[in-house]
Each structure stands twice: as structure tokens, then as C-alpha cells.
Write a protein that holds these residues in place. Structure first.
Motif, PDB file in Angstrom:
ATOM      1  N   SER A   1       0.842  -1.200   0.000  1.00  0.00           N
ATOM      2  CA  SER A   1       0.000   0.000   0.000  1.00  0.00           C
ATOM      3  C   SER A   1       0.874   1.246   0.000  1.00  0.00           C
ATOM      4  O   SER A   1       0.630   2.200  -0.764  1.00  0.00           O
ATOM      5  CB  SER A   1      -0.909  -0.017   1.227  1.00  0.00           C
TER       6      SER A   1
ATOM      7  N   LEU B   1       1.130   3.870  -3.075  1.00  0.00           N
ATOM      8  CA  LEU B   1       0.803   5.275  -2.837  1.00  0.00           C
ATOM      9  C   LEU B   1       1.925   6.185  -3.335  1.00  0.00           C
ATOM     10  O   LEU B   1       1.673   7.270  -3.863  1.00  0.00           O
ATOM     11  CB  LEU B   1       0.555   5.499  -1.351  1.00  0.00           C
TER      12      LEU B   1
ATOM     13  N   ALA C   1      -5.334   1.797  -1.777  1.00  0.00           N
ATOM     14  CA  ALA C   1      -6.479   1.610  -0.879  1.00  0.00           C
ATOM     15  C   ALA C   1      -6.847   0.140  -0.760  1.00  0.00           C
ATOM     16  O   ALA C   1      -7.161  -0.352   0.328  1.00  0.00           O
ATOM     17  CB  ALA C   1      -7.678   2.415  -1.382  1.00  0.00           C
TER      18      ALA C   1
ATOM     19  N   TYR D   1      -4.356  -1.595   1.405  1.00  0.00           N
ATOM     20  CA  TYR D   1      -4.579  -1.174   2.785  1.00  0.00           C
ATOM     21  C   TYR D   1      -5.760  -1.926   3.398  1.00  0.00           C
ATOM     22  O   TYR D   1      -5.652  -2.488   4.500  1.00  0.00           O
ATOM     23  CB  TYR D   1      -4.823   0.331   2.810  1.00  0.00           C
TER      24      TYR D   1
ATOM     25  N   PHE E   1      -9.186   4.840   4.405  1.00  0.00           N
ATOM     26  CA  PHE E   1      -8.048   5.254   3.568  1.00  0.00           C
ATOM     27  C   PHE E   1      -8.464   6.464   2.736  1.00  0.00           C
ATOM     28  O   PHE E   1      -8.813   6.350   1.564  1.00  0.00           O
ATOM     29  CB  PHE E   1      -7.616   4.091   2.680  1.00  0.00           C
ATOM     30  N   ALA E   2      -8.444   7.623   3.374  1.00  0.00           N
ATOM     31  CA  ALA E   2      -8.883   8.859   2.736  1.00  0.00           C
ATOM     32  C   ALA E   2      -8.021  10.000   3.254  1.00  0.00           C
ATOM     33  O   ALA E   2      -7.308   9.865   4.250  1.00  0.00           O
ATOM     34  CB  ALA E   2     -10.351   9.132   3.045  1.00  0.00           C
TER      35      ALA E   2
ATOM     36  N   ASP F   1      -2.069  12.408   0.868  1.00  0.00           N
ATOM     37  CA  ASP F   1      -1.116  11.302   0.847  1.00  0.00           C
ATOM     38  C   ASP F   1      -0.412  11.170   2.195  1.00  0.00           C
ATOM     39  O   ASP F   1      -0.148  10.055   2.661  1.00  0.00           O
ATOM     40  CB  ASP F   1      -0.081  11.513  -0.263  1.00  0.00           C
TER      41      ASP F   1
ATOM     42  N   GLN G   1      -1.656  11.896   5.111  1.00  0.00           N
ATOM     43  CA  GLN G   1      -2.612  11.281   6.041  1.00  0.00           C
ATOM     44  C   GLN G   1      -2.760   9.791   5.759  1.00  0.00           C
ATOM     45  O   GLN G   1      -2.884   8.975   6.686  1.00  0.00           O
ATOM     46  CB  GLN G   1      -3.959  11.991   5.930  1.00  0.00           C
ATOM     47  N   LYS G   2      -2.737   9.421   4.493  1.00  0.00           N
ATOM     48  CA  LYS G   2      -2.825   8.001   4.144  1.00  0.00           C
ATOM     49  C   LYS G   2      -1.583   7.243   4.622  1.00  0.00           C
ATOM     50  O   LYS G   2      -1.689   6.117   5.126  1.00  0.00           O
ATOM     51  CB  LYS G   2      -2.997   7.849   2.637  1.00  0.00           C
TER      52      LYS G   2
ATOM     53  N   LYS H   1      -1.912   6.544   8.240  1.00  0.00           N
ATOM     54  CA  LYS H   1      -2.835   5.451   8.523  1.00  0.00           C
ATOM     55  C   LYS H   1      -2.188   4.095   8.223  1.00  0.00           C
ATOM     56  O   LYS H   1      -2.402   3.119   8.959  1.00  0.00           O
ATOM     57  CB  LYS H   1      -4.128   5.644   7.735  1.00  0.00           C
TER      58      LYS H   1
END
Length: 562
Positions: A403, A407, A416, A419, A461-462, A465, A467-468, A471
Motif C-alpha cells: 500500500s 501510494l 487503498a 490497505y 483510507f482517505a 497522501d 494522512q494516508k 494510517k
């Protein structure tokens, strides 16, 4: 005709395991010369068992340090203290690698290398599997120590080398990758090959699964290059993704050990207070987001509704008091939290004085959540029959790596999707671990619960980038609960959980002073090989990040660039 001998894990009672902290390569290599008559099956079982039968590591390293650094758990009842940041009693895996794990795996390689013609080809997959286990173990040692003896470490019985050079981590990563590629080629070749069978306690000699594991290990090691050599990471990732051997396709493929019922019981497997209560930040985060793993990681506290009603009837609470059904409560992580009045009620067992049947009675209630003992120590919670599971590399871990790489545009794919697959795989894997143990009072996650969890704003997964990536890092952290050395590694690599982040990691403050989380272990000194040792330390210091002293555990190894 080749005779294939199998050795069950129970037969290991006949083997004597060395357990000394001395790093003396001369003594390590004194054994008689290896001959082709030694059974690779015996050697592989001995080494693999030593990789997972690590009760000393659990008690003295993982419970006391790594699980607390990761803020999974907190020492009970007094809370964490500044002593956990001092030079700890660790590095037993280092010793084990040179005394039995690596030595025996190197012996398998030597036995096969002495064969010729068809015999050598016939045993090539036996050698390849030994190589994968050896690379993984050496990587784990180097990951926290930096430069280590490897290319010459087990040569004394071949050419008399008693003072092996220390290979730099940069060099080791290249060696590891080349050895894994060679192993994959052997495991995917066509023909008739000798098989370990059940002497291989991980995959029963399944060449296809070992080839997948080798590919995942290639990717895992390459990820450490992200701070040092992005181009090399990209090249290795591209090769792995294109490899006909493939990658893990589900939890059934992952590299793990599942024991018989007579394993991991009592003794050093028991945390004995060192890391027994859940960290408040983690417990709160999992509770607030209805993480299906909450009951797989932690147990409910003792404050049941029946206890509440008893205390209320006895006068401990006013008649207007209403029961709070939340039974997952964590313990503050920072050492100075012990003196914080706001947290005082969370330390220790709470005592209530009530009147019951005309008598004054004291009722004690543990209001904190303990970690799920039985997934770490089968001897706890009634010493029931059950099986212990130790993950080595998981499908979920691989999904989170892919993931991240997707990304960043390093490999093709849907970040996503990887993930979501990783989160689902992690939840199901821990459910299986808890079921086999069996853990106490856990709830088997449902598909609906998993989907609801994936839809939570802090989990979905939102976002940007960045923030992703956070996560992904948080999920790698959660998935590493049963492998705290991996949690430590991913924290250093990815930086999550972070202070002020989605999962808001707490600063460690002791006597008003911020405590830096250690980033490496002291390289064990080798008095018999002091010149090479000193040279290796000097080379690591040259980067300016290792620290001024070997004992400075806040310094960094080569891959962990600032």
C-alpha cells in the motif's frame, strides 16, 4: 537412492542449546569439522526452534522495553519509569544467532556445498530454505546492531578464520538480497529435490511457500533502504513484483510458527507485571474506533455490572449512580503520569468499603485492562490446552508495504485496496491467534464489524497522501502487537504513531525531562575479535548518527538516517 529422515520437534530434547552472553567466535567454532553425514533435517529444526523459543527475549527485552517503548503496554502497578530508557539487558537474539541459529544454518549450507553432481542439485532446495532462515535472522540482528560479522562469521571450521570481519549494514543489505534471489531461483527450479518435511516447523518444506516468503523478505529488507537508497528500493520492488515465485496471497501463506500444546508456559513467558496493562492511548484509540482487535489484544477489566450493583447496594456509590459499561481502560504511559492527580485513580487496584449483610466489607476491583496473557503465555489464565502462535512475516505486513509503495508510485496497484486487505488480514490473523490460544473473553470479529471499522474517519483510507501514509503506519503498528521488534523497526522507519497524530503517541516524561525513545542496541563487544570490533564501531560512528559511544542507544544504525 536418497534417504530422507524426519525429526519431530519433540526430539529436540536430545539437543543441548548453548546460552551464553559471551561473543567468542573461537569457542563458537571449536566443534569438529562438519561432514556430509550430518542431517540437514536435524540442523534446520534446531535453528528454527531457536528462532521462536525465545522466552528470555520476551521477558528481558520485549515485555520490559519494546512493548513499553511502543506504548502497547505499561508496567503495573507503578507505571513506567526512567529505568526503561537506560542500557537494557537485551541482545540475546544476537548471541543465539552466532551460537546456534546461524551456525547450524551455515552448517547446512556447508554440507550441501561439499556435495557434487546430482547430489548437490538434489539438496539445493534444502540449502535455499536454510539460507532464507539465515538471512532473516541475520537481518533481525543487524537491524538493531548495525555492522555484524556475517560473510566470515562461520568460517572457522572451513579455513580457520577466528577473527571475522564485521560487514557494514550497507554491504549486508546487498548480500542479503543476492542470497535471497539465489534461494528463490533454487526453490522455483524444476526437478526432484530433497524435502525437509515436518522437520521444517514453519512450512513443512513447501518450496513454493518458501519462495514467496523469500520475495516478501526481499521487499521487507529493501524498505529499510527508503532513507538511504531510494533507487535500489525501487529496483528490488520491481523485481519482486515481477517474480514468477509470487508473494503471499493470504494468511495461509504467511511465515509463522504454531506450537503444540506443550510450549510457552510460565517462567519467562509470563510478563509478571512488566508489561501487563494496556497503554491508555492505544486502548482509547481502539475503543473509540471499535477496532475488532480490541478484545484480541486486551481483556476487560474487573468492573462488571454485577460488581457495580454490589458496590452500589453496599453504599459505595449514591443511589443515582449509573453503570458505565466500558470495561476497556488503559494505563498512562509517561513515567511522570504516576504523580499526575488526574491519573491517580488508574494506578493500582481500587478498594471500596461497603456494608453487606450487616458487616463492613472491603471489595477490591482491578479497573485496568490487562493484555491477553494467553496469546503470549499459554500457562496463564488457567493453564488450559491451547496453541501458541508466533508470526515471523505476515500477509498483512506485506499488504501495508505494498500500500505504501503503491501510494508513492513505486509499484503499480491500488493503495487503498492493499490497505483494506491488510487491515482485514490483520484482524483475521489475530482472531486465529486468540482462538488457538484460546484467549479469555474475546469476540470473534465479523465481516460487518471489519467493514464498520474500515469506514471510521480515523481508519478509512482517505485524505492527503501524508494522512494516508500515517494510517498505513498506524496499521503496521497495530499489526505488530505480537512482534514488538517489528513495531520498533516500523516506528523508526515510518515515524508512526507520532505525537499529535491520529493515534496520538504520548511523550515519555521522567522527572520533567523528555525521554528519547532508543533506536538501537549496543553492539556486543567481542574481546577475542577486538580489532575488527573497534574498526566496525569507528566506521559506524563516522556517519555522525551512530552516537559517540556504543552504549548510546539513542544513536542510529546506518539505515535509520535522520
Amino acid at each position: 537412492m536418497k534417504a530422507i529422515h524426519t525429526l519431530g520437534i519433540g526430539a529436540l530434547a536430545l539437543v543441548t542449546f548453548a546460552s551464553s552472553c559471551t561473543k567468542d567466535f573461537e569457542n563458537i567454532n571449536k566443534n569438529p569439522e562438519i561432514t556430509p553425514d550430518i542431517s540437514p533435517e536435524q540442523l534446520i529444526t534446531t535453528s528454527q526452534k531457536a528462532m521462536v523459543d525465545r522466552d528470555f527475549d520476551w521477558f528481558y527485552e520485549h515485555y520490559q522495553y519494546l512493548m513499553r517503548y511502543a506504548q502497547y503496554t505499561v508496567s503495573y502497578p507503578d507505571g513506567n519509569n526512567s529505568g526503561m530508557f537506560a542500557n537494557p539487558r537485551v541482545n540475546d537474539f544476537y548471541s543465539a544467532f552466532y551460537r546456534n541459529i546461524g551456525r547450524n544454518l551455515a552448517d547446512i549450507q556447508q554440507v550441501v556445498d561439499k556435495k557434487t553432481g546430482e547430489d548437490k542439485t538434489y539438496y539445493s532446495q534444502v540449502r535455499a530454505i536454510a539460507t532464507i532462515n539465515k538471512v532473516y535472522s541475520a537481518f533481525r540482528v543487524s537491524d538493531v546492531n548495525g555492522s555484524i560479522p556475517y560473510t566470515e562469521a562461520f568460517q572457522a571450521r572451513i579455513d580457520g578464520t577466528l577473527t571475522p570481519v564485521y560487514d557494514s549494514q550497507e554491504k549486508l543489505f546487498g548480500i542479503f538480497d543476492a542470497e535471497l534471489k539465489e534461494a528463490i531461483a533454487a526453490l522455483t527450479a524444476t526437478g526432484e529435490f530433497m524435502k525437509y518435511g515436518n522437520s521444517d516447523i514453519f512450512y513443512n518444506g513447501d518450496a513454493a511457500k518458501w519462495a514467496k516468503a523469500a520475495n516478501v523478505l526481499r521487499l521487507k529488507i529493501a524498505m529499510r533502504l527508503g532513507k538511504r537508497d531510494a533507487d535500489k528500493l525501487k529496483a528490488i520492488a520491481a523485481e519482486v513484483m515481477a517474480s514468477p515465485a509470487g508473494l503471499f496471497t493470504g494468511n495461509a501463506d504467511e511465515w509463522k510458527f504454531v506450537s503444540s500444546t506443550n510450549f510457552a508456559r510460565g517462567g519467562n513467558w509470563n510478563a509478571q507485571g512488566n508489561a501487563t496493562r494496556g497503554g491508555k492511548t492505544l486502548v482509547d484509540f481502539m475503543y473509540d474506533n471499535a477496532d475488532p482487535r480490541l478484545s484480541l489484544f486486551f481483556k476487560k477489566n474487573g468492573f462488571t455490572e454485577a460488581v457495580f450493583n454490589r458496590l452500589k447496594a453496599g453504599g459505595a456509590f449514591p443511589a443515582s449512580a449509573v453503570y458505565n459499561p466500558r470495561q476497556y481502560v488503559g494505563m498512562p504511559e509517561s513515567p511522570d503520569d504516576r504523580a499526575n492527580p488526574a491519573y491517580a485513580r488508574l494506578f493500582g487496584v481500587k478498594s471500596y468499603s461497603i456494608v453487606e449483610n450487616g458487616q463492613n466489607v472491603t471489595v477490591q476491583v482491578d479497573t485496568l485492562s490487562m493484555f491477553q496473557n494467553r496469546i503470549f503465555d499459554l500457562g496463564s489464565d488457567g493453564n488450559l490446552d491451547g496453541k501458541y502462535t508466533q508470526p515471523i512475516m505476515t500477509y498483512a505486513e506485506m499488504c501495508f508495504m505494498l500500500s505504501e509503495l503503491s501510494l508513492k508510485g513505486i509499484v503499480p496497484g491500488d493503495a487503498a485496496d492493499w490497505y483494506n486487505k491488510g487491515v482485514t488480514a490483520s484482524i483475521n490473523a489475530y482472531s486465529a491467534i486468540a482462538t488457538l490460544a484460546p484467549a479469555i473473553g474475546f469476540a470473534t470479529p465479523t465481516a460487518d464489524a471489519i467493514n464498520a471499522y474500515l469506514a471510521k474517519p480515523a481508519i478509512a483510507f482517505a485524505g492527503t497522501d501524508e494522512q494516508k501514509l500515517e494510517k498505513i503506519g498506524i496499521q503496521q503498528y497495530l499489526n505488530s502487537f505480537k512482534t514488538p521488534w517489528e513495531a520498533w523497526g516500523y516506528y523508526k522507519l515510518l515515524g508512526y504513531p507520532k505525537v499529535g497524530g491520529v493515534l496520538n503517541r504520548k511523550e515519555f516524561i521522567a522527572s520533567g525531562v523528555r525521554q528519547e525513545v532508543p533506536r538501537r542496541w549496543p553492539l556486543p563487544i567481542s574481546n577475542q575479535n577486538i580489532d575488527n570490533y573497534n574498526k566496525a564501531v569507528a566506521e559506524m560512528k563516522a556517519t555522525g548518527e551512530y552516537g559517540n559511544a556504543v552504549e548510546d542507544i539513542t544513536g542510529r544504525v546506518w539505515w535509520d538516517k535522520k
